[in-house]
Design an enzyme around this catalytic site. Structure first.
Site, mmCIF file in Angstrom:
data_model
loop_
_atom_site.group_PDB
_atom_site.id
_atom_site.type_symbol
_atom_site.label_atom_id
_atom_site.label_comp_id
_atom_site.label_asym_id
_atom_site.label_seq_id
_atom_site.Cartn_x
_atom_site.Cartn_y
_atom_site.Cartn_z
ATOM 1 N N ASP A 16 0.852 -1.191 0.000
ATOM 2 C CA ASP A 16 0.000 0.000 0.000
ATOM 3 C C ASP A 16 0.888 1.242 0.000
ATOM 4 O OD1 ASP A 16 -1.776 2.198 1.058
ATOM 5 O OD2 ASP A 16 -3.198 0.537 1.112
ATOM 6 N N ILE A 17 0.514 2.253 -0.775
ATOM 7 C CA ILE A 17 1.336 3.473 -0.844
ATOM 8 C C ILE A 17 1.116 4.396 0.354
ATOM 9 C CG2 ILE A 17 1.566 3.397 -3.360
ATOM 10 C CD1 ILE A 17 -0.564 5.634 -3.486
ATOM 11 N N ASN A 20 -13.099 -3.415 2.827
ATOM 12 C CA ASN A 20 -13.997 -2.259 2.857
ATOM 13 C C ASN A 20 -15.046 -2.442 1.765
ATOM 14 O OD1 ASN A 20 -12.373 -1.013 4.851
ATOM 15 N ND2 ASN A 20 -11.020 -0.227 3.273
ATOM 16 N N HIS A 22 -10.636 -5.768 -2.929
ATOM 17 C CA HIS A 22 -9.279 -6.028 -2.453
ATOM 18 C C HIS A 22 -9.312 -6.164 -0.944
ATOM 19 C CE1 HIS A 22 -9.768 -1.650 -2.361
ATOM 20 N NE2 HIS A 22 -8.867 -1.616 -1.390
ATOM 21 N N HIS A 45 -7.008 -5.629 2.577
ATOM 22 C CA HIS A 45 -5.833 -5.045 3.207
ATOM 23 C C HIS A 45 -5.278 -6.081 4.175
ATOM 24 C CE1 HIS A 45 -6.700 -0.788 2.045
ATOM 25 N NE2 HIS A 45 -7.908 -1.303 1.922
#
Length: 115
Positions: A30-31, A88, A101, A103
């Protein structure tokens, strides 16, 4: 219809730090990490969100594959103390990309109940 951010990453149109990849999914860093390890486990086939997955379809196998992939990546990274998977779904859950997706968060103590 335009490609999602994740489709563009999968197609290598946008650079990303890839941790793992197979024929069904990609795992990338993750950025904007929320933990020392914060990865995104993304299916290559687009399912917009969990609530739009179709029962008794290939979606079930693909979503199961994402969870088993989390275990593979956790072993690879030595996350034996644990990790959290977060999905989410919709605006109230802070979904920002309409491409399912998960996390994967690790290497910090998680709180309960979550936010």
């Amino acid at each position: 219809m335009s490609k999602t951010l994740f489709q563009r990453i999968i197609d290598r149109e946008i650079p990303s730090k890839i941790e793992y990849e197979d024929d069904q999914c990609i795992v990338l860093h993750d950025i904007e990490p929320q933990a020392p390890v914060h990865l995104l486990i993304v299916p290559k086939r687009v399912i917009a969100r969990a609530a739009e997955s179709i029962p008794d379809s290939p979606d079930e196998q693909l979503l199961g594959h994402l969870i088993t992939t989390a275990g593979v990546v956790a072993k690879k990274l030595g996350l034996e103390r644990g990790f959290r998977l977060v999905i989410n779904n919709g605006p109230d859950a802070c979904e920002t990309v309409p491409h399912f997706h998960m996390h994967m968060l690790a290497r910090r103590q998680m709180a309960w109940p979550p936010g």
